[in-house]
Design a protein around this motif. Structure first.
Motif, PDB file in Angstrom:
ATOM      1  N   ASN A  97       0.850  -1.253  -0.093  1.00  0.00           N
ATOM      2  CA  ASN A  97      -0.097  -0.096   0.059  1.00  0.00           C
ATOM      3  C   ASN A  97       0.625   1.143   0.041  1.00  0.00           C
ATOM      4  O   ASN A  97       0.406   2.090  -0.458  1.00  0.00           O
ATOM      5  CB  ASN A  97      -1.137  -0.054   1.379  1.00  0.00           C
ATOM      6  CG  ASN A  97      -2.297  -1.140   1.132  1.00  0.00           C
ATOM      7  OD1 ASN A  97      -3.066  -0.597   0.197  1.00  0.00           O
ATOM      8  ND2 ASN A  97      -2.167  -2.083   1.536  1.00  0.00           N
ATOM      9  N   LEU A  98       2.044   1.170   0.504  1.00  0.00           N
ATOM     10  CA  LEU A  98       2.948   2.341   0.669  1.00  0.00           C
ATOM     11  C   LEU A  98       3.522   2.600  -0.763  1.00  0.00           C
ATOM     12  O   LEU A  98       3.772   3.578  -1.322  1.00  0.00           O
ATOM     13  CB  LEU A  98       4.086   2.043   1.810  1.00  0.00           C
ATOM     14  CG  LEU A  98       3.784   2.205   3.051  1.00  0.00           C
ATOM     15  CD1 LEU A  98       5.006   1.813   3.790  1.00  0.00           C
ATOM     16  CD2 LEU A  98       3.037   3.695   3.345  1.00  0.00           C
ATOM     17  N   TRP A 101       0.994   4.208  -2.492  1.00  0.00           N
ATOM     18  CA  TRP A 101       0.927   5.561  -2.240  1.00  0.00           C
ATOM     19  C   TRP A 101       1.893   6.306  -2.746  1.00  0.00           C
ATOM     20  O   TRP A 101       1.424   7.641  -3.182  1.00  0.00           O
ATOM     21  CB  TRP A 101       1.130   5.772  -0.779  1.00  0.00           C
ATOM     22  CG  TRP A 101       1.237   7.129  -0.111  1.00  0.00           C
ATOM     23  CD1 TRP A 101       0.718   8.142  -0.280  1.00  0.00           C
ATOM     24  CD2 TRP A 101       2.462   7.630   0.495  1.00  0.00           C
ATOM     25  NE1 TRP A 101       1.165   9.217   0.336  1.00  0.00           N
ATOM     26  CE2 TRP A 101       2.307   8.980   0.900  1.00  0.00           C
ATOM     27  CE3 TRP A 101       3.530   7.023   1.008  1.00  0.00           C
ATOM     28  CZ2 TRP A 101       3.322   9.568   1.667  1.00  0.00           C
ATOM     29  CZ3 TRP A 101       4.647   7.653   1.789  1.00  0.00           C
ATOM     30  CH2 TRP A 101       4.217   8.781   2.170  1.00  0.00           C
ATOM     31  N   ARG A 172      -3.828   8.446  -3.903  1.00  0.00           N
ATOM     32  CA  ARG A 172      -2.745   8.004  -3.175  1.00  0.00           C
ATOM     33  C   ARG A 172      -3.043   8.115  -1.763  1.00  0.00           C
ATOM     34  O   ARG A 172      -2.081   7.241  -1.075  1.00  0.00           O
ATOM     35  CB  ARG A 172      -1.528   8.648  -3.552  1.00  0.00           C
ATOM     36  CG  ARG A 172      -1.089   8.683  -5.055  1.00  0.00           C
ATOM     37  CD  ARG A 172       0.095   9.332  -5.359  1.00  0.00           C
ATOM     38  NE  ARG A 172       0.479   9.047  -6.987  1.00  0.00           N
ATOM     39  CZ  ARG A 172       0.117   9.563  -7.864  1.00  0.00           C
ATOM     40  NH1 ARG A 172      -0.985  10.521  -7.789  1.00  0.00           N
ATOM     41  NH2 ARG A 172       0.520   9.011  -9.234  1.00  0.00           N
ATOM     42  N   THR A 173      -3.624   9.126  -1.225  1.00  0.00           N
ATOM     43  CA  THR A 173      -3.870   9.335   0.150  1.00  0.00           C
ATOM     44  C   THR A 173      -4.668   8.054   0.864  1.00  0.00           C
ATOM     45  O   THR A 173      -4.352   7.700   2.087  1.00  0.00           O
ATOM     46  CB  THR A 173      -4.571  10.653   0.460  1.00  0.00           C
ATOM     47  OG1 THR A 173      -4.004  11.632   0.018  1.00  0.00           O
ATOM     48  CG2 THR A 173      -4.768  10.727   2.099  1.00  0.00           C
ATOM     49  N   THR A 174      -5.638   7.501  -0.025  1.00  0.00           N
ATOM     50  CA  THR A 174      -6.371   6.588   0.262  1.00  0.00           C
ATOM     51  C   THR A 174      -5.481   5.110   0.774  1.00  0.00           C
ATOM     52  O   THR A 174      -5.446   4.453   1.782  1.00  0.00           O
ATOM     53  CB  THR A 174      -7.385   5.940  -0.652  1.00  0.00           C
ATOM     54  OG1 THR A 174      -8.315   7.061  -0.875  1.00  0.00           O
ATOM     55  CG2 THR A 174      -8.069   4.637  -0.297  1.00  0.00           C
ATOM     56  N   PHE A 175      -4.404   5.001  -0.116  1.00  0.00           N
ATOM     57  CA  PHE A 175      -3.437   3.850   0.015  1.00  0.00           C
ATOM     58  C   PHE A 175      -2.652   3.963   1.459  1.00  0.00           C
ATOM     59  O   PHE A 175      -2.362   3.268   2.148  1.00  0.00           O
ATOM     60  CB  PHE A 175      -2.724   3.726  -1.097  1.00  0.00           C
ATOM     61  CG  PHE A 175      -3.660   2.973  -2.065  1.00  0.00           C
ATOM     62  CD1 PHE A 175      -3.941   1.851  -1.987  1.00  0.00           C
ATOM     63  CD2 PHE A 175      -3.739   3.770  -3.561  1.00  0.00           C
ATOM     64  CE1 PHE A 175      -4.931   0.990  -3.362  1.00  0.00           C
ATOM     65  CE2 PHE A 175      -4.923   3.195  -4.445  1.00  0.00           C
ATOM     66  CZ  PHE A 175      -5.295   2.050  -4.134  1.00  0.00           C
ATOM     67  N   LEU A 176      -2.335   5.219   1.648  1.00  0.00           N
ATOM     68  CA  LEU A 176      -1.494   5.842   2.717  1.00  0.00           C
ATOM     69  C   LEU A 176      -2.447   5.591   4.164  1.00  0.00           C
ATOM     70  O   LEU A 176      -1.859   4.997   5.047  1.00  0.00           O
ATOM     71  CB  LEU A 176      -1.107   7.101   2.559  1.00  0.00           C
ATOM     72  CG  LEU A 176      -0.231   7.748   4.073  1.00  0.00           C
ATOM     73  CD1 LEU A 176       0.926   7.060   4.246  1.00  0.00           C
ATOM     74  CD2 LEU A 176      -0.124   9.173   3.886  1.00  0.00           C
TER      75      LEU A 176
END
Length: 415
Positions: A97-98, A101, A172-176
């Motif tokens: 996930n990072l 991101w 990308r914030t969702t995956f962070l």
């Protein structure tokens, strides 16, 4: 309890409860990352400059990572201590996930999705073993249900929340955020899960492959993949349908996904009760017919905001209601045709679910590319009717062979 555990500031019962909470949080994070992409497909496609079908492949490739990685990694990691493996899986999930991101483009995002899919594939089998070890034997099923409730909560809150975050702060914030949940689950597992978890080694790959030589089990896997995949043809592109056809704003898409998720939670319970009461074949025939009907209706209601919301609610109630019946049925068939490998047979049905996700998402992309977005629901309905036909055929074979429409084995949760 070993001295190291008794010396811990938390009493054993509290530690075990926190360990189970960590497993549930891990299931929540995994469930969120699997399908949150559905709500973000329009955003990702626009940001990365790719087509909707290309963005939809991010669902397919994740599911392929689950389907292929689960049996391979389970067999290869059979000798690894369960706690070590669990922490490693959550680390891989967090890293994946990072990577999403930080992904500079589409190719990197594909790599990230495959990485997280590999972690998903083994997490639930390992997590089930650990969950049952944390409680007395008579509470084993409840412990597994608690862990898998994380998936239900992901549908109800995680996916709409992740979609909202992605639409307002960038995908990308969702995956962070999901990576943060993964990190918390990893740390919780490292601190609270006991070091010594008894487990039996998984079946060798050759023994697992032998299950695939049973025609009646292959028929169940086909029912699973086709029935699940038909729904995914349209579900993968639900957000674009809501935005581009129904005319909803991105904010409203999140609310519709929330309503859909709540309906899914009720549908899972209803589907399980129906399978218990009527037997899996009758239950599955009912659910597949209802699912096909809802998808056909969606082709006409997608242009009206009120009607499409009502259709989405009905869709959620039947979309995943087939899961309990399919899992009960594969156990029943395995007990008769492959009694030495019931667990392996049930595990392959999880792979079949994910092959359905991968195939359905891929087929949905073809429909969007060649026919148009609005054609995904009725095409999905036709595929689900194919699953109904396979189910009816399997039921006829059961009656011919004198098999009752009941299963004595335990249900293995999907995903």
């Amino acid at each position: 309890m070993p001295p190291a555990d008794t010396a811990h500031p938390h009493p054993p019962d509290a530690r075990h409860a926190l360990a189970l909470l960590a497993l549930t949080l891990g299931a929540f994070a995994i469930g969120t990352t699997e399908f949150v992409i559905v709500g973000l497909i329009p955003t990702i496609a626009e940001d990365l400059g790719v087509s909707l079908p290309s963005a939809g492949l991010l669902v397919s490739l994740y599911a392929l990572g689950v389907a292929i990685g689960a049996p391979l990694l389970t067999a290869l990691t059979g000798r690894v201590p369960r706690k070590t493996l669990l922490v490693g899986l959550m680390a891989l999930f967090t890293v994946g996930n990072l990577v999403a991101w930080m992904a500079p483009g589409y190719t990197t995002l594909i790599v990230a999705r495959i990485l997280t899919g590999l972690a998903h594939g083994v997490f639930f089998s390992v997590g089930s073993i650990i969950a049952t070890s944390l409680v007395p034997k008579d509470k084993a099923a409840s412990a597994i249900a608690t862990m898998f409730s994380g998936m239900t909560v992901a549908f109800v809150t995680g996916i709409p929340m992740g979609t909202f975050i992605g639409q307002h702060f960038g995908w990308r914030t969702t995956f962070l955020v999901v990576a943060a949940f993964g990190l918390i689950a990893m740390l919780g597992s490292a601190v609270f899960v006991p070091k010594k978890i008894a487990h039996s080694a998984p079946a060798p790959l050759l023994k697992q492959a032998a299950v695939l030589l049973q025609p009646r089990l292959l028929l169940v896997y086909a029912m699973t993949a086709v029935g699940y995949g038909g729904s995914l043809i349209a579900f993968t592109y639900l957000a674009p349908i809501l935005q581009d056809i129904a005319g909803f704003s991105p904010d409203m898409v999140s609310l519709v996904l929330l309503a859909y998720g709540i309906s899914v939670a009720f549908g899972n319970v209803w589907g399980g009760k129906l399978a218990d009461r009527n037997g899996p074949i009758k239950a599955l025939k009912t659910i597949f017919l209802l699912l096909a009907s809802v998808l056909f209706v969606l082709s006409f209601t997608a242009h009206n905001q009120w009607l499409v919301v009502l259709t989405a609610l009905a869709w959620g109630a039947v979309a995943f209601g087939n899961v309990p019946g399919l899992q009960v049925y594969v156990v029943k068939q395995a007990e008769h045709y492959s009694p030495q490998a019931v667990d392996v047979a049930a595990g392959f049905n999880i792979a079949a679910f994910n092959l359905g996700v991968a195939g359905g998402s891929w087929a949905g992309g073809l429909v969007v590319a060649h026919l148009g977005l609005g054609h995904t629901p009725w095409v999905g309905a036709l595929v689900v009717l194919g699953a109904f036909g396979l189910t009816a055929w399997s039921g006829w074979l059961d009656r011919r062979d004198g098999l009752p429409d009941r299963a004595s084995g335990a249900v293995v949760a999907a995903h």
